[in-house]
Structure formats: C-alpha cells, structure tokens
Design a protein around this motif. Structure first.
Motif, mmCIF file in Angstrom:
data_model
loop_
_atom_site.group_PDB
_atom_site.id
_atom_site.type_symbol
_atom_site.label_atom_id
_atom_site.label_comp_id
_atom_site.label_asym_id
_atom_site.label_seq_id
_atom_site.Cartn_x
_atom_site.Cartn_y
_atom_site.Cartn_z
ATOM 1 N N UNK A 115 0.852 -1.190 0.000
ATOM 2 C CA UNK A 115 0.000 0.000 0.000
ATOM 3 C C UNK A 115 0.890 1.244 0.000
ATOM 4 N N UNK A 116 0.695 2.078 -0.987
ATOM 5 C CA UNK A 116 1.500 3.302 -1.086
ATOM 6 C C UNK A 116 0.666 4.514 -0.713
ATOM 7 N N UNK A 117 1.312 5.433 0.010
ATOM 8 C CA UNK A 117 0.660 6.691 0.311
ATOM 9 C C UNK A 117 1.435 7.820 -0.329
ATOM 10 N N UNK A 118 0.719 8.833 -0.818
ATOM 11 C CA UNK A 118 1.428 9.973 -1.419
ATOM 12 C C UNK A 118 0.781 11.263 -0.958
ATOM 13 N N UNK A 119 1.539 12.330 -0.996
ATOM 14 C CA UNK A 119 1.045 13.608 -0.493
ATOM 15 C C UNK A 119 0.048 14.214 -1.464
ATOM 16 N N UNK A 120 -1.134 14.426 -0.975
ATOM 17 C CA UNK A 120 -2.185 15.010 -1.826
ATOM 18 C C UNK A 120 -2.367 16.464 -1.430
ATOM 19 N N UNK A 121 -1.535 17.314 -1.943
ATOM 20 C CA UNK A 121 -1.703 18.748 -1.690
ATOM 21 C C UNK A 121 -1.324 19.473 -2.955
ATOM 22 N N UNK A 122 -0.384 20.378 -2.877
ATOM 23 C CA UNK A 122 0.031 21.095 -4.102
ATOM 24 C C UNK A 122 0.652 20.127 -5.102
ATOM 25 N N UNK A 123 1.158 19.000 -4.570
ATOM 26 C CA UNK A 123 1.848 18.041 -5.426
ATOM 27 C C UNK A 123 0.909 17.146 -6.215
ATOM 28 N N UNK A 193 3.641 -3.255 -9.648
ATOM 29 C CA UNK A 193 2.673 -2.222 -10.002
ATOM 30 C C UNK A 193 1.242 -2.748 -10.041
ATOM 31 N N UNK A 194 1.102 -3.935 -10.604
ATOM 32 C CA UNK A 194 -0.253 -4.447 -10.810
ATOM 33 C C UNK A 194 -0.926 -4.909 -9.522
ATOM 34 N N UNK A 195 -0.130 -5.040 -8.431
ATOM 35 C CA UNK A 195 -0.723 -5.483 -7.170
ATOM 36 C C UNK A 195 -0.647 -4.400 -6.093
ATOM 37 N N UNK A 196 -0.353 -3.159 -6.555
ATOM 38 C CA UNK A 196 -0.234 -2.046 -5.599
ATOM 39 C C UNK A 196 -1.593 -1.410 -5.314
ATOM 40 N N UNK A 197 -1.647 -0.772 -4.138
ATOM 41 C CA UNK A 197 -2.828 0.028 -3.792
ATOM 42 C C UNK A 197 -2.327 1.413 -3.412
ATOM 43 N N UNK A 198 -2.996 2.435 -3.906
ATOM 44 C CA UNK A 198 -2.553 3.803 -3.618
ATOM 45 C C UNK A 198 -3.608 4.525 -2.792
ATOM 46 N N UNK A 199 -3.132 5.169 -1.707
ATOM 47 C CA UNK A 199 -4.046 5.971 -0.882
ATOM 48 C C UNK A 199 -3.387 7.318 -0.588
ATOM 49 N N UNK A 200 -4.134 8.233 -0.005
ATOM 50 C CA UNK A 200 -3.580 9.566 0.255
ATOM 51 C C UNK A 200 -2.762 9.558 1.544
ATOM 52 N N UNK A 201 -1.968 10.623 1.718
ATOM 53 C CA UNK A 201 -1.145 10.748 2.920
ATOM 54 C C UNK A 201 -2.016 10.773 4.185
ATOM 55 N N UNK A 202 -3.144 11.460 4.033
ATOM 56 C CA UNK A 202 -4.091 11.586 5.128
ATOM 57 C C UNK A 202 -4.555 10.211 5.618
ATOM 58 N N UNK A 203 -5.018 9.424 4.672
ATOM 59 C CA UNK A 203 -5.512 8.086 4.999
ATOM 60 C C UNK A 203 -4.382 7.216 5.522
ATOM 61 N N UNK A 204 -3.215 7.289 4.874
ATOM 62 C CA UNK A 204 -2.045 6.493 5.258
ATOM 63 C C UNK A 204 -1.706 6.729 6.733
ATOM 64 N N UNK A 205 -1.665 8.036 7.106
ATOM 65 C CA UNK A 205 -1.318 8.393 8.483
ATOM 66 C C UNK A 205 -2.338 7.828 9.466
ATOM 67 N N UNK A 206 -3.642 7.909 9.059
ATOM 68 C CA UNK A 206 -4.687 7.450 9.967
ATOM 69 C C UNK A 206 -4.679 5.937 10.108
ATOM 70 N N UNK A 207 -4.553 5.237 9.019
ATOM 71 C CA UNK A 207 -4.622 3.772 9.055
ATOM 72 C C UNK A 207 -3.429 3.187 9.792
#
Lengths: 405, 228
Positions: A115-123, A193-207
């Motif tokens: 599970x990957x998290x990425x910053x969802x803001x200006x980026x 790549x085909x087995x990845x899941x992407x979520x936001x930084x917000x969700x990543x931090x909470x989970x």
C-alpha cells in the motif's frame, strides 16, 4: 572466389550429416547469445520507456546513500526536506511517497498487499502528471478523498488477487479500515505495479498511525521547463546539505535524475548480459573446436583431392583459401540458424512472459547490428577454427598427397 | 632443331629411409621435344613413378636439373611449381583423379580457375573440351555417375584445359578394360597426330607403349635403352 564458395558449399553438402553435427556447437552458442541479448535489449527498451513516461524532468530524492535500499544510518526524509526542495529555484512541484506491506480483506478473503501513500496537496498535479495516464478507469484522488483507494490491475481480475475481481466503487479493507475504490490502474505488466494500492497521505497516516510526512521513501521533484535537471539536482543537494549542516561528500541522502536511474538500470542489465553472453561464448568456443576437429578430419580425408588440385595448378594459397571458406561457412551457417532460433526463443519467451506470467517487461528486441554482428562473429569463429587445418592442407606436398589412398 | 619441352639432366632422386639411402633415380637424362609422343616403360620398382614426378614437375630432384621450356625448375618452391604445372602440363592419371564433389564440367574448369581464367571463357572452353571427348551430354554428371572410360575422357579434357605444352599420362589405361583402354589410347594418338600435342606416357605395358613414337626403358633408376 565465387567458384571457391561454390566448391565449399558442394563439399559441405557432400558431407551433410557431419556438417550439420559440426554446426550444432555454433548454432547453440549463437542461439543463446541472440536470445539473451535480444531479451536484454528489450528489457532495457521497456524500462527506458517506462521511465521516460515518468518524465526526464524529475528528480528523485531518497534517504540513504543508495537509491536502491536505504542504509540504516540514514536520516529520515521528512516534510522539512520537502519544504527545502520546494524552495529551490527551478523546482516547481514536489510529491512525497512511502509504502508498506499490509493486510487487506475483501469479502472475508485476506491477502497481503503493498500500500502506497502519497502527499495530496500542491503536489497532486505532479502525481497526476506521472501516473494520470496509467489509469484504466476511474480517477486519482482529489482533496477531501480520505478513505478512497486506487488499485492495480490485478485486483480487477477474478483469481487475480482475490477470487472475485473487484470493480470500481467496490469496498476493500486495508488494515481494518474500509476504503472505496475510485480508480483502477492499467495493466503495467509487473507484479509490483499491478498489485499495488494507492491511498492519500491523510488516509495512510490514519490507518497506520504514523505521520507519512515524517518518513518519505521518495520525494519526487519536478524541474522547471527548460531547466537542466542535473543543475537543479546539484542545487537541491546543496540546499539539503546546508539545511542538515553536512559537509560535501557526507550526504546521507541521494538525488538522482530520471536519466541517472535509467542509466543505473542499464548498467546492471549490461553486466548481467555480459556475464550470460560470456557463458554463450564458451559454447561458441566449443563449437569452434568442433569445427577445427571436423576440418582436420576433412583435410585428412581429402589428402588425395588436395594432391590432385595441386597437380593441376592449385597454389598453396588456393588450398588455404578453399579450406578457410569452408570452415567459415560452417560457422556462418551455424550462426544463421542460431540467429533465427535465437530470435524465436526470445519471441517465445516474450509470449510466455506476457500470456502466462503477465510480465510485460520481457520483450524480444532485434536490430540489424545485433544480427549482422552475430553472423560476422560466427563466420569469424569458423574461419579462425579453420586456420590450422587449412594451413596443414596447404602445406601438403603434391607428390605425397597424390600417392595417398 | 626441335624445341625441347622438357629436359632432365643427370637427375638423381634419393629417399632417406632411416639410415638407408634409396636411390630411386640414378642420373637420368631425357629430352622430350615439342610434338613428340614418348612412352616411358619399366617394371614396377624401376623408378617410373619417381621419373614421372620429375617430368611432371610434381617434385624436384635431389641432384641434377629439370628444364621445362628451357626454364630450370629444380629450385622452385611448391607454389611456383604448382603455377607452372597448371599452365604447362596436363595430367592424366591411372585412377582418373577427378574431384568427386564436382560435375564433369566443373572438373574441367578447375585448372582454369587456378590460372584465373575469366568465367565466361572457362565455360566456353570446358564445353568445347567436353565436345572434343564426346561427353557434352554428361557435363552435369558427377564422376560417380560416369563409367571408367567416361571418367578418363573427362580427365583428358581436364588435362587440355589450359592448352598445356605437354600431356603427362600415368598408366592412362591401367584402370580400364582393354576395349575402353584402346579407345582412350586411340584418342591420345589422334590428339597427338591432329593437334600436334606433346605426350609423355608412363606405363608398364609394352603393347600400350608401342603406340608411342619413341620408347624409353627404365630399369633400376636408369634409362637403359631407347627405341623409336
């Protein structure tokens, strides 16, 4: 010369079985060489394409001194570094990301996924630029999307990850938290790549109960249009060094341009290719010895013939040339068949990789320099192997050879 | 005075077998003039083959000199000898000695290839020679598809390929039945009479030798008598 070629062919055809057997060594060597180089080049092309889709204007900032696997002593890459990067002139946007293997559940079926998290803001724009085109359906996150996920292609397939494939807007449980699927990635052809899941930084931090911005695995920075990524990379390096109060050379972080990453992949691939090609070369050497053996036998068998030819006017150089052409032809023919089967093997591997293993990176690649080079090499091996037998033939005395029965 | 094609002057050939020296030829003198048909006869062990090797420039003497068209060839190396043989001497062997992987026509063209005769000229010449030996129909046949007599005719055609100054025939009828042998001999005689070809024939058979203008007899490595 033309006549000598014809004579060499006649002679090889005359000893068909032995010619075929002799060619096997060269044939196997060239088959191995061609298929390996073809797949290696194909892999390089595929990787290059994949990286160039990410864009040559990106800088990849990672903790530790090597981009592949951070060293233990490395300082974390945090939001502070990201802010430093944002302030470097020539960098327009940055995005931070990290990942973790965790438990996922769909309809009581439990699996482990990356599970990957990425910053969802200006980026967010930058993320979209890099990965937007990889969406098969749905969309990437927008602000306010907390418990929403984008999943890799394999999740949509029955018996891919779960028994029943998931659809857009289905639910998936990540480490005890329910997520709604809002996007599905295109098939990338590799498991990661085909087995990845992407979520936001917000969700990543909470989970995961961590702050994503305290420990990025990567910060990607986009450089301004027209700027030289290498120059900006230097600038970024200096800025982070200053911020961390480090001397030049003591960096505990790594910055690579997309091009540099591609190059390092290329280097690894080349090393692997050279090693395997070396093994193939041994087979060629064995093939060469086979040709030499056959040619020695042939010289002995044709002692009388050599005597006849010398009696009717063949010079030493004529006999030499005749035998060299013959051994060269053995090499060339073996090489020719090897090239064809080598490309066949590479194509078959590509087909097998794509349809059975689902690996799209395995591609058969061929070029004229590769094919012509292999043929020239096979011919050369044949010729070289024929040198000693041919010299022996050419030095025979006509009067002795004629008497030979 | 008639021009000498080949001349052997006090030619010795000695082989060393361990410590023993065997003198195969002991001071042979022989002159063959242009247009002659000479037979060299002798029992086995008389040095016939060794003499033939000297006359055919296949080997150089241990002592003495061999002149081919006044040129001393006794000191030449293997490749130069080959060049001269190819140009000036046509060989006919007892066992035909054709190249089995080549067709009749290709066999005839081979001496021309070694003399760098252009392809179209080679083709024409080979076809003309095949016609001369009456084997045009068989030009694309390989030696193993031809009878002994036919093979020897191909060999004769091959010996004529480079218009040599002399034909050297080593037991040309030795491997043929008497009828075919006679026809080959007849052919050589005809060649000699009609075209003035110089022929040296080595044989052990008196009847065959009789067809020649002159007979030289070899015994124990020496020429013991000439008969015309």
């Amino acid at each position: 010369m033309k006549q000598f070629l014809k004579m060499a062919v006649e002679s090889l055809l005359h000893r068909k079985l032995r010619s075929w057997l002799t060619m096997i060594g060269i044939f196997i060597g060239i088959t191995a060489l061609i298929s390996i180089v073809s797949l290696g080049e194909g892999l390089e092309v595929a990787i290059t394409e994949e990286f160039s889709e990410l864009g040559n204007d990106k800088l990849w900032l990672a903790p530790g001194t090597s981009a592949f696997g951070a060293s233990a002593s490395a300082a974390n890459l945090t939001d502070r570094d990201r802010k430093v990067a944002d302030s470097v002139p020539g960098i327009t946007e940055t995005v931070g990301m990290t990942w973790k293997n965790t438990k996922i559940i769909s309809q009581d079926e439990e699996e482990v996924a990356l599970v990957s998290g990425y910053t969802l803001d200006e980026g967010a724009n930058l993320w979209d630029e890099m990965f937007g085109h990889m969406l098969f359906s749905g969309r990437w996150h927008k602000s306010g999307d907390t418990f929403k996920a984008v999943v890799g292609y394999d999740y949509t397939q029955n018996d891919g990850i779960f028994e029943r494939g998931l659809k857009l807007f289905d639910k998936i449980d990540i480490d005890g938290q329910s997520f709604k699927i809002i996007g599905i990635m295109e098939k990338q052809g590799n498991d990661q790549d085909d087995q990845s899941i992407y979520i936001t930084d917000d969700a990543y931090s909470k989970v995961f109960n961590v702050r994503l911005e305290d420990d990025y695995k990567y910060i990607v920075a986009k450089t301004a249009a027209g700027a030289d990524p290498n120059e900006i990379a230097e600038r970024l390096k200096r800025a982070i060094r200053n911020d961390r109060d480090l001397d030049e050379g003591d960096e505990d972080f790594t910055i690579q341009t997309t091009e540099e990453i591609m190059d390092s992949f290329g280097t690894i691939l080349q090393i692997v290719q050279v090693v395997i090609a070396g093994i193939a070369a041994i087979s060629l050497l064995v093939g060469g010895v086979g040709i030499m053996n056959t040619m020695y036998t042939s010289v002995l068998e044709r002692t009388k013939e050599i005597g006849i030819m010398k009696a009717i006017g063949a010079k030493n150089s004529d006999i030499l040339l005749l035998f060299l052409i013959e051994s060269g032809m053995l090499g060339l023919l073996g090489g020719g068949i090897g090239v064809i089967t080598g490309l066949g093997v590479a194509k078959a591997t590509e087909f097998f990789g794509k349809n059975v293993l689902g690996i799209e990176l395995l591609r058969a690649y061929w070029s004229w320099p590769l094919i012509l080079g292999a043929l020239a090499f096979a011919f050369f091996v044949g010729m070289i192997s024929g040198v000693f037998p041919a010299r022996q033939a050419s030095k025979q005395q006509a009067v002795d050879s004629l008497r030979y029965e | 005075m008639k021009q000498a094609i080949i001349e052997l002057k006090n030619v010795w050939k000695t082989y060393e077998m361990g410590d023993v020296k065997v003198h195969a030829l002991r001071g042979i003198n022989l002159k063959v003039h242009k247009g002659e048909f000479v037979a060299i006869i002798g029992p086995s062990g008389s040095g016939k083959s060794t003499a033939m090797n000297q006359i055919g420039c296949l080997d150089i003497p241990t002592k003495g000199s061999v002149f081919l068209s006044k040129k001393n060839i006794s000191t030449l190396d293997e490749s130069d000898l080959a060049q001269i043989r190819g140009k000036k001497i046509g060989f006919i062997f007892q066992k035909f000695n054709l190249i089995n992987t080549l067709t009749a026509k290709e066999n005839i063209m081979l001496p021309m290839i070694f003399q760098d005769v252009p392809e179209d000229k080679r083709n024409k010449k080979a076809e003309a020679l095949l016609k001369l030996v009456d084997l045009e129909e068989r030009m694309d046949h390989r030696p193993n598809e031809l009878s002994g007599g036919q093979q020897q005719r191909v060999a004769i055609a091959r010996s004529l390929a480079n218009d040599p100054e002399m034909i050297l025939a080593d037991e040309p009828t030795g491997n043929l039945d008497s009828k075919t042998g006679s026809s080959v001999l007849e052919f050589l005689k005809k060649l000699h009479k009609e075209k003035g070809t110089t022929i040296v024939m080595v044989t052990h058979d008196k009847h065959v030798a009789k067809q020649a203008d002159r007979i030289e007899t070899l015994k124990d490595g020496k020429i013991v008598g000439a008969k015309t």
